[in-house]
Design a protein around this motif. Sequence first.
Motif, mmCIF file in Angstrom:
data_model
loop_
_atom_site.group_PDB
_atom_site.id
_atom_site.type_symbol
_atom_site.label_atom_id
_atom_site.label_comp_id
_atom_site.label_asym_id
_atom_site.label_seq_id
_atom_site.Cartn_x
_atom_site.Cartn_y
_atom_site.Cartn_z
ATOM 1 N N ILE A 151 9.503 13.317 1.840
ATOM 2 C CA ILE A 151 9.685 12.816 0.473
ATOM 3 C C ILE A 151 8.314 12.365 -0.008
ATOM 4 O O ILE A 151 7.713 11.462 0.576
ATOM 5 C CB ILE A 151 10.669 11.619 0.434
ATOM 6 N N SER A 152 7.816 12.983 -1.050
ATOM 7 C CA SER A 152 6.458 12.680 -1.496
ATOM 8 C C SER A 152 6.393 12.180 -2.936
ATOM 9 O O SER A 152 5.312 11.991 -3.476
ATOM 10 C CB SER A 152 5.566 13.917 -1.338
ATOM 11 N N ARG A 153 7.556 11.949 -3.533
ATOM 12 C CA ARG A 153 7.568 11.515 -4.929
ATOM 13 C C ARG A 153 8.391 10.241 -5.077
ATOM 14 O O ARG A 153 9.572 10.205 -4.725
ATOM 15 C CB ARG A 153 8.157 12.622 -5.800
ATOM 16 N N THR A 154 7.790 9.192 -5.588
ATOM 17 C CA THR A 154 8.519 7.969 -5.901
ATOM 18 C C THR A 154 9.599 8.320 -6.923
ATOM 19 O O THR A 154 9.374 9.112 -7.827
ATOM 20 C CB THR A 154 7.564 6.896 -6.457
ATOM 21 N N GLY A 155 10.776 7.765 -6.742
ATOM 22 C CA GLY A 155 11.882 8.033 -7.651
ATOM 23 C C GLY A 155 12.847 9.083 -7.136
ATOM 24 O O GLY A 155 13.890 9.298 -7.740
ATOM 25 N N THR A 156 12.509 9.750 -6.010
ATOM 26 C CA THR A 156 13.402 10.759 -5.446
ATOM 27 C C THR A 156 14.729 10.118 -5.053
ATOM 28 O O THR A 156 14.756 9.036 -4.468
ATOM 29 C CB THR A 156 12.763 11.418 -4.207
ATOM 30 N N VAL A 205 27.205 10.543 -0.267
ATOM 31 C CA VAL A 205 26.448 9.290 -0.248
ATOM 32 C C VAL A 205 25.110 9.510 -0.936
ATOM 33 O O VAL A 205 24.619 10.635 -1.031
ATOM 34 C CB VAL A 205 26.248 8.761 1.184
ATOM 35 N N GLU A 206 24.549 8.430 -1.415
ATOM 36 C CA GLU A 206 23.300 8.490 -2.171
ATOM 37 C C GLU A 206 22.349 7.434 -1.664
ATOM 38 O O GLU A 206 22.763 6.319 -1.347
ATOM 39 C CB GLU A 206 23.597 8.238 -3.653
ATOM 40 N N VAL A 207 21.087 7.772 -1.579
ATOM 41 C CA VAL A 207 20.051 6.801 -1.244
ATOM 42 C C VAL A 207 18.849 7.062 -2.142
ATOM 43 O O VAL A 207 18.507 8.197 -2.434
ATOM 44 C CB VAL A 207 19.666 6.852 0.249
ATOM 45 N N GLY A 208 18.260 5.996 -2.579
ATOM 46 C CA GLY A 208 17.115 6.096 -3.473
ATOM 47 C C GLY A 208 17.397 5.304 -4.728
ATOM 48 O O GLY A 208 18.447 4.686 -4.851
ATOM 49 N N PRO A 209 16.507 5.287 -5.642
ATOM 50 C CA PRO A 209 15.263 6.033 -5.619
ATOM 51 C C PRO A 209 14.278 5.456 -4.606
ATOM 52 O O PRO A 209 14.258 4.255 -4.356
ATOM 53 C CB PRO A 209 14.734 5.891 -7.047
ATOM 54 N N PHE A 210 13.484 6.350 -4.006
ATOM 55 C CA PHE A 210 12.511 5.947 -3.009
ATOM 56 C C PHE A 210 11.247 5.423 -3.673
ATOM 57 O O PHE A 210 10.818 5.927 -4.696
ATOM 58 C CB PHE A 210 12.112 7.138 -2.124
ATOM 59 N N ASP A 243 17.334 15.728 -6.030
ATOM 60 C CA ASP A 243 17.165 15.339 -7.436
ATOM 61 C C ASP A 243 18.288 14.460 -7.964
ATOM 62 O O ASP A 243 18.402 14.239 -9.156
ATOM 63 C CB ASP A 243 17.022 16.578 -8.309
ATOM 64 N N GLY A 244 19.140 13.968 -7.055
ATOM 65 C CA GLY A 244 20.239 13.112 -7.483
ATOM 66 C C GLY A 244 21.464 13.862 -7.965
ATOM 67 O O GLY A 244 22.469 13.252 -8.303
ATOM 68 N N SER A 245 21.405 15.188 -7.978
ATOM 69 C CA SER A 245 22.568 15.968 -8.412
ATOM 70 C C SER A 245 23.609 16.005 -7.291
ATOM 71 O O SER A 245 23.320 15.675 -6.132
ATOM 72 C CB SER A 245 22.152 17.386 -8.809
ATOM 73 N N MET A 298 0.838 -1.182 0.000
ATOM 74 C CA MET A 298 0.000 0.000 0.000
ATOM 75 C C MET A 298 0.884 1.247 0.000
ATOM 76 O O MET A 298 1.701 1.451 0.885
ATOM 77 C CB MET A 298 -0.891 -0.025 1.233
ATOM 78 N N ALA A 299 0.766 2.056 -0.971
ATOM 79 C CA ALA A 299 1.561 3.279 -1.057
ATOM 80 C C ALA A 299 0.921 4.379 -0.210
ATOM 81 O O ALA A 299 -0.277 4.388 0.014
ATOM 82 C CB ALA A 299 1.679 3.734 -2.498
ATOM 83 N N THR A 300 1.743 5.288 0.287
ATOM 84 C CA THR A 300 1.245 6.439 1.029
ATOM 85 C C THR A 300 1.679 7.702 0.306
ATOM 86 O O THR A 300 2.384 7.647 -0.693
ATOM 87 C CB THR A 300 1.799 6.454 2.466
ATOM 88 N N GLU A 301 1.311 8.826 0.854
ATOM 89 C CA GLU A 301 1.611 10.089 0.203
ATOM 90 C C GLU A 301 3.041 10.552 0.402
ATOM 91 O O GLU A 301 3.556 11.306 -0.398
ATOM 92 C CB GLU A 301 0.657 11.166 0.704
ATOM 93 N N SER A 302 3.697 10.138 1.505
ATOM 94 C CA SER A 302 5.047 10.643 1.757
ATOM 95 C C SER A 302 5.788 9.774 2.762
ATOM 96 O O SER A 302 5.212 8.899 3.402
ATOM 97 C CB SER A 302 4.992 12.084 2.283
ATOM 98 N N ILE A 303 7.075 10.041 2.877
ATOM 99 C CA ILE A 303 7.939 9.402 3.861
ATOM 100 C C ILE A 303 8.757 10.511 4.523
ATOM 101 O O ILE A 303 9.120 11.484 3.866
ATOM 102 C CB ILE A 303 8.863 8.345 3.204
ATOM 103 N N ASP A 304 8.989 10.394 5.819
ATOM 104 C CA ASP A 304 9.808 11.376 6.534
ATOM 105 C C ASP A 304 11.229 10.857 6.603
ATOM 106 O O ASP A 304 11.462 9.737 7.052
ATOM 107 C CB ASP A 304 9.266 11.617 7.943
#
Length: 92
Positions: free
Chosen positions: A42-47, A64-69, A24-26, A1-7
């Motif tokens: 974080i409210s967008r999948t792929g962030t 360091v990098e984490v994602g895409p969410f 944005d991965g930059s 079940m997807a939600t609107e955001s993650i903290d």
Amino acid sequence: MATESIDLTLKDPEPGATIYFTLDGSTPTNASFEFDGHAIKISRTGTIIRAFAQVQGKGPSTIVEVGPFRIRAAKAVFTVQDQVEIPGGVMP
């Protein structure tokens, strides 16, 4: 079940570290967003979050990098060293 955001919370074990990040991965720089201690929503999948820590008088940490969410119900803690702590496990 997807939600609107993650903290997402950023932290560094080095006392006095300032954390800079992008959403944005930059590549983050000292002119990027500065983490203020409040959870980042974080409210967008792929962030993709990229971050580094800086302590006055020392060089910057490794970026360091984490994602895409994939947005689901959770509260994540992003440790600027090299891992993400998520309830139920740690993601390298």
